[in-house]
Design a protein around this motif. Structure first.
Motif: not given
Length: 237
Positions: A30-33, A161-162, A167-168, A216-218
């Motif tokens: 959900e978040a990464i998309d 939320f962000g 992810l964290r 994207a996470t980094m």
């Protein structure tokens, strides 16, 4: 003759682990998309300083709230896994008088028994598990538990939320229970399991997809967080 339990469908520790990791993966997706969509969508608006317009994140709150709920559920199941290693019956709550009516006379499913509330899981875990939960995880778990309750039981317009927060939480939860295995390997295994054939929907292979997710996470984590959560050094030649 072998003695058989009169309680049916008793879950194993492996069952809780599988469900927990599935929930973490669903939260992550959900978040990464949302992050990946920033680089692929022409609909994203930017403020004058070049940052993503706040309106984009406002429209994303429902997806991010769902992700927080899924991540919290994943953490609960991974705590239950550790408890179930000792005995799945430790997850029952209340006294015997609260058990399903007639369970002493006929077989009952495990699911018919009331189990521990989420707020009690860390205490039971640290009483019976071989390794206690870290203080950082326990504090975050309690905070996210309260957030989840507000999302599930009421309409809260104050919760924002962000994707980085989700992810964290996924990474910290995974590292708490699955270290030294890495999230990237777990993510690859999950995608391979749910999408047989070796190709992620669209033209990406699993490995390409995971690599894109990692980049994207980094981009949204601080260098220190990349080291802590992903064991990746940033800013060194």
């Amino acid at each position: 003759a072998d003695l058989q339990s009169m309680i049916l469908d008793i879950p194993t520790a492996a069952d809780f682990r599988e469900s927990g990791l599935s929930f973490l993966n669903l939260a992550w997706a959900e978040a990464i998309d949302l992050l990946l969509g920033l680089t692929e969508s022409d609909l994203v608006e930017y403020d004058s300083d070049g940052t993503i317009a706040d309106e984009y994140w406002k429209r994303s709150q429902r997806s991010l709230s769902t992700a927080v709920t899924l991540a919290q559920q994943g953490a609960e199941f991974l705590i239950k896994e550790r408890i179930a290693v000792v005995s799945p019956f430790l997850l029952f709550s209340g006294s015997a008088r609260d058990w399903p009516k007639g369970c002493e006379r006929s077989d009952c499913s495990y699911a018919e028994f009331r189990t521990l509330d989420a707020q009690d899981l860390p205490r039971i875990h640290d009483t019976v598990a071989a390794v206690r939960l870290s203080a950082q995880f326990t504090g975050e778990f309690e905070r996210l538990r309260k957030v989840r309750n507000s999302l599930v039981h009421t309409i809260s317009k104050n919760q924002r939320f962000g994707p980085a927060e989700v992810l964290r939480w996924v990474l910290r939860t995974y590292n708490e229970f699955c270290s030294p295995a890495t999230w990237t390997s777990a993510r690859f295994d999950y995608l391979e399991e749910v999408s047989p054939g070796g190709v992620f929907p669209s033209e990406y292979t699993f490995r390409q997809r995971v690599a894109r997710e990692l980049r994207a996470t980094m981009d949204v984590l601080e260098p220190a967080e990349c080291k802590e959560l992903l064991n990746i050094e940033i800013g060194r030649a």
